[in-house]
Design a protein around this motif. Sequence first.
Motif: not given
Length: 698
Positions: A607-609, A626-633
Amino acid sequence: MKVYEGKDVRNLAVVGHGKCGKTSLVAAMLYTAGVTSRLTSVDEGNTITDFDEEEIERKVTISTGVAFLEWKKRKVNLLDTPGFNIFMNDTKLSMVAADAALVVVDAAAGVEVQTEKVWQFAEEYQLPRALVINKLDRENTSFDRALGSIHEVFGRQAVPIQLPLGSEKDFRGVIDLITMKAYQYTPGGQGKGEPVEIPGDLVAAAEKAHEQLVEMVAEGKDELMEEFFEQGTLSPERLLEGLQEAIRERRLYPVLCSSATLNIGTDLILDFIVDHFPRATDRGQVWGKVGEQEVSRRVADDEPASIYVFKTMADPFAGRVSYFKVMSGVVKNDANLQNSRTDVVERLAHIGCPRGKEIVPVTELHAGDIGVVAKLKDTLTGDTLYDRSAPIAYPKVKLPEPSIAYAITPKTRQDEDRMGMAIQKILEEDPSLRFYRDPQTKEFLLAGSGQQQVEVVVSKLNKRYGVQVELRAPKIPYRETIRATAEAHGRHKKQTGGHGQFGDCKIRMSPLPRGQGFEFVNNIFGGAIPKQFIPAVEKGILEAAEEGFLAGYPVVDFKVELYDGAYHEVDSSELSFKLAARKAFRLAMQQAQPALLEPIMNVEIHVPAEFAGDIMGDINSRRGRVTGMDVKGNMQIIRAQVPMAEMLTYQNDLTSMTQARGSFTMEFSHYDFVPPHIAEKIIAQARAAREGAAEEEE
């Protein structure tokens, strides 16, 4: 039909958000180039590229339509792609055949959700791009507002090379900022502009936009920058040369103007495609594999022949129709090429160029061109066919796994017989679909990207193959288990005339770790139960476990130890011990603290940030973790574990929460205990259903 060399071919994906006018623009180009005798329209349902019954009825593109035209002695292959989220996988599959992308933007709405998504696909495939601001004749449209939206999302590299003449209902033409000439059109006419003077009130705006274009082109190259500083501008020839180079190097993205339904600006768009977009052979080389070794091929006629199949269509009359791109060499009619996946040699009889559902015969196709052939035996989307002397396999397009599944049941016995074959043909057309039988619930499931995609399949089954099916939400494959150890004594004794029935067994039941299934231990000593009856005890327990105890769901992760029993020389039999074991199992379950298990899914959400906080709150409300988060662009990737029961409507909920800008995938992770208050409801529902079924039988 004339045979074109790769240097004279342009392969263009027309992409954008749904309803921005892609199909109408393709229709306008085909009419302007003389392919059709009149301007076709989506509303009338007569466009070349939207020919499927479902597309005509729904007035949306569901599957990529391919059509070619000839312009300025060049061949242009147009890929008219879907623009709605649930059909986006087809767009991604087809864009692999393109060498450039024309991104259509609605002049009223500006950049929309799927505009961003197709832009990402173009980035992934490293395609040069241009943007067309379409529908400039409509009310509440604004070129400047749409351009601002483009700059906000894609940056200042999106530079106008045209300005509109007039606005809304007075939109009548365009100003070419390269040549500084204006062109006026007859609304709904031939699509060919009449040169006119730039109106006085637009001269200043045109000169300013021309200067900005010159600056942007000069910025990218030192020698052009020097010339710009010395002379204050660039000559038209140098501007054209610099622009072409900037487009092909993906430094600049030109912005053009049009009204597809009024056929305004179409000839200039065609000129731009032919003059500025790369030739089919400009890609240089393409990469593939032979076994595990990477190999490359030049997109050239003097290389061995190889093709990549990017689309398959199941025609009820012509059979399987395969759309392909010639990656290298020259493919002649009746060529024999080998499939890299199956090793089957395919004969390409009657190759042609696609124009909607029509196949225009051609004797040969050169490197970089797009073709179509019918009746290949064993070739599907993503397959590579090659000259047997030079093997190669090009990489397949990776698609996300389907995010929503429906149980599908045939309405009649006749439908049941034909359903499997009909669905198989539809799966050949759309590799993003999955059709399988759930081994636990015994239901047939059809999985896709969204509800509308699955509904389209159901409609096709009926209209194309005469198969009627019903859709419903899939059953949740709950399980039952035990939390404690218990002992039980099961005896089956029945006396009738002649032989009676007698079986007696004592069992000890204990829980096993999650995922261990079932374990049976025979601890009988001294012949309390003869050896030949031991398997009957195990079978009786397994059958009873399959029927469940609490709510009719299979019992899993338990161990049964058979430690004592008794038998009768005459009356004991396998059936007697099987029935005794079933009684022992039910008695043991009463004491072993039975509990309900539910499937937990691994979920990955993109999803968009700005929506990340809402999404995480929603996951918590669905009993998720929630087990984890990442950012891609500018996208946030959220990983979580959520019960399957809470995810059945997630596709629609995510769409509404993120304005259709979010996507997700999920796969099974493990089973875990259902909270007691929810388990009570599930057990009550199951018992009510069983009682209802029993009453019906009576």
